[in-house]
Scaffold this motif. Sequence first.
Motif, PDB file in Angstrom:
ATOM      1  N   GLU A  82      10.439   2.626   2.299  1.00 33.31           N
ATOM      2  CA  GLU A  82       9.429   3.669   2.459  1.00 33.31           C
ATOM      3  C   GLU A  82       9.936   5.047   2.067  1.00 33.31           C
ATOM      4  O   GLU A  82       9.166   5.907   1.626  1.00 33.31           O
ATOM      5  CB  GLU A  82       8.938   3.661   3.907  1.00 33.31           C
ATOM      6  CG  GLU A  82       7.833   4.646   4.210  1.00 33.31           C
ATOM      7  CD  GLU A  82       7.265   4.448   5.593  1.00 33.31           C
ATOM      8  OE1 GLU A  82       7.473   5.335   6.441  1.00 33.31           O
ATOM      9  OE2 GLU A  82       6.624   3.405   5.833  1.00 33.31           O
ATOM     10  N   GLY A 104       1.113   4.832   0.262  1.00 36.06           N
ATOM     11  CA  GLY A 104       0.458   6.034   0.723  1.00 36.06           C
ATOM     12  C   GLY A 104       1.484   6.987   1.285  1.00 36.06           C
ATOM     13  O   GLY A 104       2.588   7.109   0.746  1.00 36.06           O
ATOM     14  N   THR A 105       1.142   7.632   2.394  1.00 38.33           N
ATOM     15  CA  THR A 105       2.114   8.498   3.071  1.00 38.33           C
ATOM     16  C   THR A 105       3.381   7.718   3.371  1.00 38.33           C
ATOM     17  O   THR A 105       4.497   8.208   3.198  1.00 38.33           O
ATOM     18  CB  THR A 105       1.517   9.049   4.373  1.00 38.33           C
ATOM     19  OG1 THR A 105       0.321   9.759   4.055  1.00 38.33           O
ATOM     20  CG2 THR A 105       2.494   9.979   5.068  1.00 38.33           C
ATOM     21  N   SER A 154       7.194   5.883  -1.289  1.00 37.18           N
ATOM     22  CA  SER A 154       5.945   6.341  -0.676  1.00 37.18           C
ATOM     23  C   SER A 154       5.480   7.669  -1.271  1.00 37.18           C
ATOM     24  O   SER A 154       6.169   8.293  -2.085  1.00 37.18           O
ATOM     25  CB  SER A 154       6.153   6.513   0.831  1.00 37.18           C
ATOM     26  OG  SER A 154       7.130   7.511   1.073  1.00 37.18           O
ATOM     27  N   GLY A 155       4.301   8.114  -0.824  1.00 40.41           N
ATOM     28  CA  GLY A 155       3.835   9.438  -1.207  1.00 40.41           C
ATOM     29  C   GLY A 155       4.775  10.527  -0.745  1.00 40.41           C
ATOM     30  O   GLY A 155       5.003  11.524  -1.461  1.00 40.41           O
ATOM     31  N   ASN A 156       5.330  10.369   0.445  1.00 42.01           N
ATOM     32  CA  ASN A 156       6.306  11.348   0.933  1.00 42.01           C
ATOM     33  C   ASN A 156       7.549  11.384   0.049  1.00 42.01           C
ATOM     34  O   ASN A 156       8.122  12.452  -0.206  1.00 42.01           O
ATOM     35  CB  ASN A 156       6.706  11.023   2.371  1.00 42.01           C
ATOM     36  CG  ASN A 156       5.646  11.445   3.374  1.00 42.01           C
ATOM     37  OD1 ASN A 156       4.775  12.254   3.069  1.00 42.01           O
ATOM     38  ND2 ASN A 156       5.710  10.893   4.572  1.00 42.01           N
ATOM     39  N   ASN A 201     -11.074   1.964  -0.387  1.00 40.32           N
ATOM     40  CA  ASN A 201     -11.103   2.345   1.026  1.00 40.32           C
ATOM     41  C   ASN A 201     -11.804   1.328   1.917  1.00 40.32           C
ATOM     42  O   ASN A 201     -11.701   1.409   3.139  1.00 40.32           O
ATOM     43  CB  ASN A 201     -11.788   3.707   1.177  1.00 40.32           C
ATOM     44  CG  ASN A 201     -10.960   4.843   0.603  1.00 40.32           C
ATOM     45  OD1 ASN A 201      -9.735   4.746   0.529  1.00 40.32           O
ATOM     46  ND2 ASN A 201     -11.621   5.904   0.181  1.00 40.32           N
ATOM     47  N   GLY A 217      -3.211   1.718  -2.013  1.00 33.78           N
ATOM     48  CA  GLY A 217      -2.863   2.972  -1.348  1.00 33.78           C
ATOM     49  C   GLY A 217      -3.190   4.175  -2.205  1.00 33.78           C
ATOM     50  O   GLY A 217      -3.504   4.069  -3.398  1.00 33.78           O
ATOM     51  N   GLY A 218      -3.095   5.354  -1.615  1.00 34.58           N
ATOM     52  CA  GLY A 218      -3.488   6.583  -2.282  1.00 34.58           C
ATOM     53  C   GLY A 218      -2.721   6.875  -3.550  1.00 34.58           C
ATOM     54  O   GLY A 218      -3.281   7.395  -4.529  1.00 34.58           O
ATOM     55  N   VAL A 219      -1.436   6.551  -3.596  1.00 32.90           N
ATOM     56  CA  VAL A 219      -0.612   6.889  -4.760  1.00 32.90           C
ATOM     57  C   VAL A 219      -1.024   6.084  -5.990  1.00 32.90           C
ATOM     58  O   VAL A 219      -0.807   6.513  -7.124  1.00 32.90           O
ATOM     59  CB  VAL A 219       0.884   6.703  -4.432  1.00 32.90           C
ATOM     60  CG1 VAL A 219       1.772   7.013  -5.641  1.00 32.90           C
ATOM     61  CG2 VAL A 219       1.289   7.617  -3.283  1.00 32.90           C
ATOM     62  N   THR A 253       0.861  -1.176   0.000  1.00 34.04           N
ATOM     63  CA  THR A 253       0.000   0.000   0.000  1.00 34.04           C
ATOM     64  C   THR A 253       0.899   1.228   0.000  1.00 34.04           C
ATOM     65  O   THR A 253       1.612   1.495   0.962  1.00 34.04           O
ATOM     66  CB  THR A 253      -0.950   0.019   1.214  1.00 34.04           C
ATOM     67  OG1 THR A 253      -0.194  -0.079   2.423  1.00 34.04           O
ATOM     68  CG2 THR A 253      -1.922  -1.132   1.148  1.00 34.04           C
ATOM     69  N   ASP A 289      -3.779   5.837  -7.214  1.00 30.95           N
ATOM     70  CA  ASP A 289      -4.751   6.603  -8.003  1.00 30.95           C
ATOM     71  C   ASP A 289      -4.104   7.190  -9.256  1.00 30.95           C
ATOM     72  O   ASP A 289      -4.799   7.519 -10.227  1.00 30.95           O
ATOM     73  CB  ASP A 289      -5.361   7.728  -7.166  1.00 30.95           C
ATOM     74  CG  ASP A 289      -6.278   7.206  -6.066  1.00 30.95           C
ATOM     75  OD1 ASP A 289      -6.694   6.031  -6.163  1.00 30.95           O
ATOM     76  OD2 ASP A 289      -6.567   7.958  -5.123  1.00 30.95           O
TER      77      ASP A 289
END
Length: 315
Positions: A178, A133-134, A182-184, A301, A262-264, A131, A266
Amino acid sequence: MGLTIGVDIGGTKVLGGVVDTAGDVLVQTRRDTPAQDPHETAERIIDVIKDLAAGQDVEAVGIGAAGWVDATRSIVQFAPNLAWRDEPLRDKIQQAIGLPTVVENDGNVAAWAEFRFGAAHDADDSMVLYTVGTGIGSGIVLGGRLIRGANGVAGEVGHTTMIPDGHPCGCGRRGCLEQYTSGNALVRFARADARARPEAAVTLLGEAGGDPDAIQGPAVTAAARLGDPVAIGAFEQVGRWLGVAFADIVQTLDPQVIVVGGGVIDAGDLLLKPARASYEEQLAQRGRLPVADVRPALMGNLAGVVGAADLARMR
């Protein structure tokens, strides 16, 4: 067993749903998480469960918690975004609602949902979920079972070392996956390149009001979709490292499927295309041997709700 309740708990939300045996969410509800108060967080979870159970023939409850859960699936030992420290969450919930309860790591419940009902539903043996994400969450299924490890905290692939003495990570190590996938990491790559090459980041800087330090993940995605070279390059860097991680996990576990959520995710092929290219390059010497298919997650989600509910059913 029939209906069960799944509850997904993060740093900002408590999301719950009543789930049937096919993985369909029949009804759901959401509350904010009082993240700094363990007692209030437990009360919020109990409220959600009671609301969902009213008028439903519910047989068990599964909870996905964003933290380290012990091997007995009862105690949240540590949660980075919640005030839980050795929190006996299962016993609190069971005593309050009178239903059998299972507590599991949020990455594990999401992985189980994708294995049972989502992107890897056709796999009969194994899957690894990333996943993005952040940070990086993950879950591993081998032999049709979640891999939890001797102490309940297996599968933290986001904190395996990619670059010795690399970028500092919040876990206390350096060079963790990470920090590069990751998104970060996406934002860090984009900001650095926008500072170095502002002439190539016109669209990206426009999305961020002209300030490289104001660049955020959605701006990188929007600019990349418009063809901004720096934004596309940030996704290529994240994808390259993600492909290296895929190759490593294939060499170690040989799963049937790798699922990316995860969000990324998308961003779609902005991330998956360079990740798959890197993955194939890394495994070029495998020749004709089969390797895991890489697929985007499908559960969205609700993955945590569905996976937690199904694990409660199978407890």
